[in-house]
Structure formats: C-alpha cells, structure tokens
Design a protein around this motif. Sequence first.
Motif, mmCIF file in Angstrom:
data_model
loop_
_atom_site.group_PDB
_atom_site.id
_atom_site.type_symbol
_atom_site.label_atom_id
_atom_site.label_comp_id
_atom_site.label_asym_id
_atom_site.label_seq_id
_atom_site.Cartn_x
_atom_site.Cartn_y
_atom_site.Cartn_z
ATOM 1 N N GLN A 143 -44.718 -87.499 60.364
ATOM 2 C CA GLN A 143 -45.406 -86.411 60.241
ATOM 3 C C GLN A 143 -46.202 -86.155 59.008
ATOM 4 O O GLN A 143 -47.232 -85.910 58.712
ATOM 5 C CB GLN A 143 -44.618 -85.058 60.730
ATOM 6 N N ARG A 144 -45.257 -86.273 57.587
ATOM 7 C CA ARG A 144 -45.962 -86.160 56.393
ATOM 8 C C ARG A 144 -46.906 -87.129 56.310
ATOM 9 O O ARG A 144 -47.966 -86.837 55.637
ATOM 10 C CB ARG A 144 -44.721 -86.237 55.551
ATOM 11 N N ASN A 145 -46.834 -88.657 56.647
ATOM 12 C CA ASN A 145 -47.686 -89.662 56.236
ATOM 13 C C ASN A 145 -48.540 -89.662 57.231
ATOM 14 O O ASN A 145 -49.464 -90.645 57.233
ATOM 15 C CB ASN A 145 -46.932 -90.683 55.832
ATOM 16 N N GLN A 146 -48.676 -88.990 58.571
ATOM 17 C CA GLN A 146 -49.378 -89.454 59.665
ATOM 18 C C GLN A 146 -49.236 -91.105 60.062
ATOM 19 O O GLN A 146 -50.312 -91.651 60.124
ATOM 20 C CB GLN A 146 -50.875 -89.101 59.295
ATOM 21 N N SER A 147 -48.037 -91.063 60.243
ATOM 22 C CA SER A 147 -47.606 -92.574 60.667
ATOM 23 C C SER A 147 -46.891 -92.720 61.860
ATOM 24 O O SER A 147 -46.648 -91.959 62.613
ATOM 25 C CB SER A 147 -46.556 -93.083 59.525
ATOM 26 N N ARG A 148 -47.200 -94.019 62.158
ATOM 27 C CA ARG A 148 -46.669 -94.449 63.639
ATOM 28 C C ARG A 148 -45.156 -94.770 63.495
ATOM 29 O O ARG A 148 -44.753 -95.380 62.356
ATOM 30 C CB ARG A 148 -47.398 -95.785 64.406
ATOM 31 N N LEU B 67 -40.644 -86.645 70.491
ATOM 32 C CA LEU B 67 -41.738 -87.280 69.665
ATOM 33 C C LEU B 67 -42.998 -86.675 70.215
ATOM 34 O O LEU B 67 -43.883 -86.446 69.521
ATOM 35 C CB LEU B 67 -41.733 -88.890 69.665
ATOM 36 N N GLU B 68 -43.421 -86.637 71.447
ATOM 37 C CA GLU B 68 -44.585 -86.522 71.989
ATOM 38 C C GLU B 68 -44.948 -85.017 71.747
ATOM 39 O O GLU B 68 -45.899 -84.431 71.361
ATOM 40 C CB GLU B 68 -44.679 -86.753 73.335
ATOM 41 N N ARG B 69 -43.906 -84.082 71.923
ATOM 42 C CA ARG B 69 -43.892 -82.607 71.506
ATOM 43 C C ARG B 69 -44.248 -82.146 70.233
ATOM 44 O O ARG B 69 -44.879 -81.501 69.892
ATOM 45 C CB ARG B 69 -42.551 -82.003 72.074
ATOM 46 N N GLU B 70 -43.518 -83.163 69.300
ATOM 47 C CA GLU B 70 -43.812 -83.091 67.894
ATOM 48 C C GLU B 70 -45.243 -83.799 67.470
ATOM 49 O O GLU B 70 -45.547 -83.625 66.191
ATOM 50 C CB GLU B 70 -42.843 -83.473 67.098
ATOM 51 N N ALA C 155 -28.956 -89.867 64.507
ATOM 52 C CA ALA C 155 -29.761 -88.652 64.785
ATOM 53 C C ALA C 155 -30.231 -88.061 63.351
ATOM 54 O O ALA C 155 -31.459 -87.894 63.365
ATOM 55 C CB ALA C 155 -28.868 -87.558 65.396
ATOM 56 N N ALA C 156 -29.400 -88.580 62.121
ATOM 57 C CA ALA C 156 -30.009 -87.982 61.037
ATOM 58 C C ALA C 156 -31.217 -88.943 60.482
ATOM 59 O O ALA C 156 -32.128 -88.424 60.031
ATOM 60 C CB ALA C 156 -28.858 -88.104 60.027
ATOM 61 N N ALA C 157 -30.945 -90.191 60.950
ATOM 62 C CA ALA C 157 -31.846 -90.955 60.503
ATOM 63 C C ALA C 157 -33.456 -90.808 61.185
ATOM 64 O O ALA C 157 -34.461 -90.777 60.941
ATOM 65 C CB ALA C 157 -31.635 -92.659 60.705
ATOM 66 N N LEU C 158 -32.949 -90.536 62.339
ATOM 67 C CA LEU C 158 -34.309 -90.193 63.425
ATOM 68 C C LEU C 158 -35.012 -88.833 62.964
ATOM 69 O O LEU C 158 -36.186 -88.942 62.894
ATOM 70 C CB LEU C 158 -34.037 -89.975 64.806
ATOM 71 N N ASP C 159 -34.321 -88.113 62.526
ATOM 72 C CA ASP C 159 -34.626 -86.640 62.092
ATOM 73 C C ASP C 159 -35.520 -86.805 60.832
ATOM 74 O O ASP C 159 -36.647 -86.347 60.843
ATOM 75 C CB ASP C 159 -33.783 -85.641 61.926
ATOM 76 N N ARG C 160 -35.017 -87.605 60.159
ATOM 77 C CA ARG C 160 -35.687 -87.924 58.921
ATOM 78 C C ARG C 160 -36.927 -88.619 58.864
ATOM 79 O O ARG C 160 -38.056 -88.392 58.213
ATOM 80 C CB ARG C 160 -34.849 -88.613 57.675
ATOM 81 N N ALA C 161 -37.145 -89.613 59.744
ATOM 82 C CA ALA C 161 -38.120 -90.518 59.872
ATOM 83 C C ALA C 161 -39.082 -89.744 60.789
ATOM 84 O O ALA C 161 -40.248 -90.123 60.546
ATOM 85 C CB ALA C 161 -37.587 -91.770 61.098
ATOM 86 N N ILE C 162 -38.786 -88.796 61.490
ATOM 87 C CA ILE C 162 -39.853 -87.899 62.024
ATOM 88 C C ILE C 162 -40.736 -87.095 60.972
ATOM 89 O O ILE C 162 -41.852 -87.033 61.022
ATOM 90 C CB ILE C 162 -39.285 -87.260 63.440
ATOM 91 N N ILE C 163 -39.727 -86.558 60.202
ATOM 92 C CA ILE C 163 -40.245 -85.956 59.066
ATOM 93 C C ILE C 163 -41.310 -86.686 58.197
ATOM 94 O O ILE C 163 -42.400 -86.315 57.896
ATOM 95 C CB ILE C 163 -39.224 -85.141 58.048
ATOM 96 N N GLU C 164 -40.824 -87.684 57.976
ATOM 97 C CA GLU C 164 -41.772 -88.889 57.158
ATOM 98 C C GLU C 164 -42.945 -89.124 58.025
ATOM 99 O O GLU C 164 -44.049 -89.386 57.287
ATOM 100 C CB GLU C 164 -41.068 -90.113 56.642
#
Length: 131
Positions: free
Chosen positions: A25-30, A60-63, A14-23
């Motif tokens: 969003q920050r980088n507009q990455s898939r 992921l879709e919501r975010e 969960a921690a990895a997923l949370d951080r990956a989502i932040i990254e």
Amino acid sequence: MSIVVGYVPTAEGAAALDRAIIEAQRNQSRLVIINSSRGDALVDKRYVPAEDLAAVTERLEREGVEHLVLQPVRGHDAANEVLDAAEKYRADLIVIGLRKRTPVGKLIMGSTAQQILLEASCPVLAVKAGT
C-alpha cells in the motif's frame, strides 16, 4: 514495483503478510504471494487450503492491493520458490516471517529464511510474529 511475500498459515506467515500489505500500500506495489508445497507428502500443513486462500484474496481486494497468488507444487523448497518469484516478477522487496529454531534444528533442517536472506538479489524484510 512488486513485493514478494512467502506465506504459510502460521503466526509468522500472517505477520509477513500483514507487513507485505502495508509495504504494498505504501509503495503502490503489486503483491506476489507465494505459498508452495514440494508435493512430497499427502498433507502439507504449510499449503493453504482454497477457502483460507479465498479469505486472503478477499482481504487484499478489500484493501485495494493489486495482487497475484501463486501456489506452486513443483518439488522445489519454499526458499527457491520465493527466490524464483522475486526474480521472475522483478521484486523490489521480499517479505518473510521468522520463527525461532534451535541451532540443532537449523543444522538438520536448514533454514528457509537464511537461504532467502543470503541469496536474494533485492532487500529482504524479515518480521517476527507479535511485533
């Protein structure tokens, strides 16, 4: 740009997923999520059930995160699945969760995180749960 995250249904995952989502969003990455199983056991606690994976996909879709969720069952260990996905999707970053293991545990079982850290051809961001 793409980010690969190794995901398991644990606090570290969960921690990895949370951080990956932040990254992402920050980088507009898939975001490419890897949740794999060797397929050599009747029950694999690391393999996410469909209903739990649906909740991840909804989040992921919501975010607004472009994503791809992969659940390979090919007899490979998790480290190889993450590394293969990073190569295939030309990842700019791999995100993994870390958990504390004893030296004997690492010796006997090896370390998925260590293999990814040593063999990845792109930067690896390792996160701990609760930080």
